[in-house]
Design an enzyme around this catalytic site. Structure first.
Site, PDB file in Angstrom:
ATOM      1  N   HIS A  95      72.969   9.472  31.840  1.00 15.92           N
ATOM      2  CA  HIS A  95      71.677   9.729  31.195  1.00 15.92           C
ATOM      3  C   HIS A  95      70.772  10.468  32.183  1.00 15.92           C
ATOM      4  CE1 HIS A  95      67.826   9.083  29.302  1.00 15.92           C
ATOM      5  NE2 HIS A  95      68.481   8.802  28.188  1.00 15.92           N
ATOM      6  N   GLU A 166      71.352  15.830  25.048  1.00 21.06           N
ATOM      7  CA  GLU A 166      69.975  15.372  25.178  1.00 21.06           C
ATOM      8  C   GLU A 166      69.207  16.322  26.092  1.00 21.06           C
ATOM      9  OE1 GLU A 166      69.423  10.951  24.252  1.00 21.06           O
ATOM     10  OE2 GLU A 166      69.812  11.114  26.378  1.00 21.06           O
TER      11      GLU A 166
HETATM   12  P1  PGA Z   1      63.804   8.962  23.213  1.00 22.79           P
HETATM   13  O1  PGA Z   1      64.991   8.663  24.234  1.00 22.79           O
HETATM   14  O2  PGA Z   1      64.367   8.821  21.829  1.00 22.79           O
HETATM   15  O3  PGA Z   1      62.751   7.937  23.520  1.00 22.79           O
HETATM   16  O4  PGA Z   1      63.330  10.345  23.478  1.00 22.79           O
HETATM   17  C1  PGA Z   1      66.274   9.129  23.973  1.00 22.79           C
HETATM   18  C2  PGA Z   1      67.138   8.888  25.189  1.00 22.79           C
HETATM   19  O5  PGA Z   1      66.623   9.024  26.308  1.00 22.79           O
HETATM   20  O6  PGA Z   1      68.314   8.554  25.069  1.00 22.79           O
END
Ligand code: PGA
Length: 251
Positions: A95, A166
């Site tokens: 992440h 992401e």
């Molecule tokens: P968020 O986080 O939906 O709060 O933007 C997503 C993530 O970091 O996996």
């Protein structure tokens, strides 16, 4: 029909076991009518045991937000074997919030490898920063992150891998700064092609691609229209009423 995968990343929340159980109970109460969705909740490690007792006979499974790559003298770490024996299959790896804390491609590669060897399902997070996007380097960055994460891993092990795209600039924005549906779709196709080129069509078809970054009940239809296999949800997953609407959008 292929089941969508919706993963809740609770991050470092909530503060108490009681609150964690409350969120889970609320999701459980409303989840009965949801079909065709695999729901994975990734709470902090500390809450896994109590939540495990509560997910029996539901569509929910538990996942982890992180893992180390082996057992032994590694103070403060949790190993893949421990998670597997506990009953966890899905584990978020790489992440961007962990990359910011110093987790590099080599460490991520070791984690992915050990999880795949145990037939677990790593959810490998990839995505560019704001500066990289401004320089139009998103494809280069994602390709590098995927190639490094999968370095020297046998192709035959890749069937359980999940990729979460992401973009770092789209995470935790409360101003709704979402990646456009077109951009999500383009990245999904890019990743599929990358897998096809490197590992063949079969693996490319198998690997699931999720989107994550400020997904909520308001923008879920837009995100879904990008044709992804599911979503990774942060802050909205701590709000059962919002999380259920996200699940419904895939149901
Ligand atoms: P968020 O986080 O939906 O709060 O933007 C997503 C993530 O970091 O996996």
């Amino acid at each position: 029909m292929k089941k969508a995968l919706v993963v809740a990343n609770w991050k470092c929340n909530p503060s108490t076991e009681k609150e964690a159980e409350k969120i889970l109970n609320e999701v459980k109460r409303q989840i009965r009518k949801i079909t065709n969705v695999q729901v994975v909740i990734c709470p902090p490690f500390l809450f896994l045991p109590s939540l495990k007792k509560k997910i029996n006979n539901t569509k929910i499974v538990l996942g982890a937000q992180n893992v180390f790559y082996q057992s032994g003298p590694f103070t403060g770490e949790i190993s893949p074997e421990m998670l597997k024996r506990f009953g966890v299959k899905y584990v978020i790896v790489g992440h961007s919030e962990r990359r910011k804390l110093g987790e590099n491609d080599q460490i991520i590669n070791k984690k992915i490898k050990s999880l795949l060897e145990l037939k677990m399902s790593p959810i490998l997070c990839v995505g560019e920063t704001k500066e990289e996007r401004e320089k139009e380097k998103q494809f280069e960055v994602v390709e590098r992150q995927i190639q490094e994460a999968l370095r020297n891993i046998k192709k035959t092990l890749l069937g359980n891998l999940i990729i979460a795209y992401e973009p770092v600039w789209a995470i935790s924005t409360n101003k709704g700064k979402l990646c456009s549906s077109d951009d999500i779709m383009t990245m999904k196709l890019f990743i599929k092609q990358l897998f096809e080129k490197n590992f063949g069509l079969k693996i490319s078809e198998r690997v699931k691609i999720l989107y994550g970054g400020s997904v909520d009940d308001k923008n879920i239809q837009l995100v879904r229209s990008a044709g992804i296999d599911g979503v990774l949800v942060g802050s909205a997953s701590l709000k059962p009423e919002k999380f259920i609407l996200i699940l419904k959008a895939f149901s």
